[in-house]
Design a protein around this motif. Sequence first.
Motif, mmCIF file in Angstrom:
data_model
loop_
_atom_site.group_PDB
_atom_site.id
_atom_site.type_symbol
_atom_site.label_atom_id
_atom_site.label_comp_id
_atom_site.label_asym_id
_atom_site.label_seq_id
_atom_site.Cartn_x
_atom_site.Cartn_y
_atom_site.Cartn_z
ATOM 1 N N ALA A 1 -4.772 -1.439 7.590
ATOM 2 C CA ALA A 1 -4.118 -2.983 7.962
ATOM 3 C C ALA A 1 -4.699 -4.440 6.955
ATOM 4 C CB ALA A 1 -5.865 -3.232 9.576
ATOM 5 N N LEU A 2 -5.345 -4.234 6.044
ATOM 6 C CA LEU A 2 -5.792 -5.237 5.644
ATOM 7 C C LEU A 2 -4.510 -5.309 4.493
ATOM 8 C CD1 LEU A 2 -9.656 -4.717 4.478
ATOM 9 C CD2 LEU A 2 -8.485 -6.851 5.327
ATOM 10 N N ILE B 1 -13.445 -9.180 10.882
ATOM 11 C CA ILE B 1 -14.068 -10.862 10.839
ATOM 12 C C ILE B 1 -15.722 -10.159 10.439
ATOM 13 C CG2 ILE B 1 -14.366 -12.824 11.639
ATOM 14 C CD1 ILE B 1 -11.212 -12.948 12.446
ATOM 15 N N ARG B 2 -15.945 -9.132 11.898
ATOM 16 C CA ARG B 2 -17.227 -9.392 11.271
ATOM 17 C C ARG B 2 -17.908 -8.855 10.700
ATOM 18 N NH1 ARG B 2 -15.199 -7.732 17.668
ATOM 19 N NH2 ARG B 2 -16.452 -4.875 16.146
ATOM 20 N N GLN C 1 1.777 -9.504 15.931
ATOM 21 C CA GLN C 1 2.696 -8.831 14.296
ATOM 22 C C GLN C 1 2.086 -7.189 13.213
ATOM 23 O OE1 GLN C 1 1.904 -12.525 12.761
ATOM 24 N NE2 GLN C 1 4.193 -12.689 12.397
ATOM 25 N N LEU C 2 0.809 -7.266 13.215
ATOM 26 C CA LEU C 2 -0.105 -6.098 12.857
ATOM 27 C C LEU C 2 1.101 -4.488 13.418
ATOM 28 C CD1 LEU C 2 -1.623 -5.889 10.154
ATOM 29 C CD2 LEU C 2 -3.510 -5.656 11.785
ATOM 30 N N SER C 3 0.498 -4.902 14.636
ATOM 31 C CA SER C 3 1.226 -3.775 16.043
ATOM 32 C C SER C 3 2.308 -3.699 15.739
ATOM 33 C CB SER C 3 0.834 -4.157 17.235
ATOM 34 O OG SER C 3 0.832 -3.347 18.318
ATOM 35 N N GLU C 4 3.361 -4.351 15.655
ATOM 36 C CA GLU C 4 4.443 -3.469 15.060
ATOM 37 C C GLU C 4 4.631 -2.768 13.760
ATOM 38 O OE1 GLU C 4 6.609 -6.831 14.703
ATOM 39 O OE2 GLU C 4 6.978 -7.711 17.043
ATOM 40 N N ASP D 1 -5.457 -2.788 20.624
ATOM 41 C CA ASP D 1 -5.949 -1.784 18.919
ATOM 42 C C ASP D 1 -6.490 -2.908 18.266
ATOM 43 O OD1 ASP D 1 -6.875 0.068 21.142
ATOM 44 O OD2 ASP D 1 -5.306 1.868 20.327
ATOM 45 N N CYS D 2 -4.986 -3.674 17.643
ATOM 46 C CA CYS D 2 -5.169 -4.220 16.520
ATOM 47 C C CYS D 2 -5.949 -5.842 16.491
ATOM 48 C CB CYS D 2 -3.612 -5.147 16.367
ATOM 49 S SG CYS D 2 -2.778 -3.462 14.974
ATOM 50 N N THR D 3 -5.875 -6.290 17.490
ATOM 51 C CA THR D 3 -6.676 -7.437 18.625
ATOM 52 C C THR D 3 -8.667 -6.626 17.929
ATOM 53 O OG1 THR D 3 -5.167 -8.161 20.091
ATOM 54 C CG2 THR D 3 -7.503 -9.017 20.258
ATOM 55 N N LYS D 4 -8.704 -6.056 18.367
ATOM 56 C CA LYS D 4 -9.830 -5.226 18.353
ATOM 57 C C LYS D 4 -10.639 -5.029 16.469
ATOM 58 C CE LYS D 4 -10.677 -2.648 22.684
ATOM 59 N NZ LYS D 4 -10.298 -1.373 23.075
ATOM 60 N N LEU D 5 -9.543 -4.591 15.699
ATOM 61 C CA LEU D 5 -9.444 -3.977 14.816
ATOM 62 C C LEU D 5 -9.459 -5.501 13.938
ATOM 63 C CD1 LEU D 5 -9.463 -2.417 12.598
ATOM 64 C CD2 LEU D 5 -6.873 -1.860 12.224
ATOM 65 N N LEU D 6 -8.635 -6.956 14.160
ATOM 66 C CA LEU D 6 -8.881 -7.623 13.517
ATOM 67 C C LEU D 6 -10.479 -8.291 13.691
ATOM 68 C CD1 LEU D 6 -5.803 -9.245 14.117
ATOM 69 C CD2 LEU D 6 -6.247 -9.217 11.147
#
Length: 233
Positions: free
Chosen positions: A37-38, A76-77, A56-59, A67-72
């Motif tokens: 992802a990074l 950040i956390r 965009q990341l999911s694509e 899942d991409c929302t949670k991953l981002l």
Amino acid sequence: MNKNQFAKWMAQKQVTIPALLLENYTVLGLNEQELIALLHIQSFLDQGERFVTPMQLSERMTLSHEDCTKLLSKLIRSQMLSLEKNSDESGMFYETYSLEPLWLRLIECLEAENQRTNENQSIELEGKLYKQVEQEFGRPLSPIEGETLSMWIDQDKHQPELIFAALKEAVISGKLNFRYIDRILFEWKKNGIRTPEQARTHSEKFRNHTQTRKPAKEVVQTNSVPGFNWLEQ
């Protein structure tokens, strides 16, 4: 598109992956999914896309939008990614992702690893020095002598190699005791001596100086003990 055109297009689409990140991402606590992802985010940033959406990341990944929302959010956390606010010339605010926290965390991990390595090397050198000193003295060191040896390293910051050089200097001078060694180290530190090579040059200079000041007869008589008396300085 022919093969040559395709090769040029592929070269422009490449993403540079730092070898240090590949070698140490697990040390940072990242898994393979987070690493990919990074790298995708880095690719978007390189292409001028400063704000990467979960869609965009999911694509690009085998993850859903959710899942991409949670991953981002997780990145950040965990301080691997930051979302920064900026403004353009007209004063309009916009948000951009930055991988600077990732690189800072990587540097911190490498510095911590280097510190642990240096500490382990220091412990190993101290143990080796302890054995060398005992060998020269021909007996086990007393608790006070062992504590003095540790103080030379920990408090006075003398390098083990320099301490051993002072030990050899004491042997040459025929005054094998900790008080004499401590005096040698004190004089070397006062004169800016930091390496065994500097110590050897410094000692030879003093020996030559003291011998040239003595009468020839006295030089012959004392030639068997070429040491320099550091306690008299």
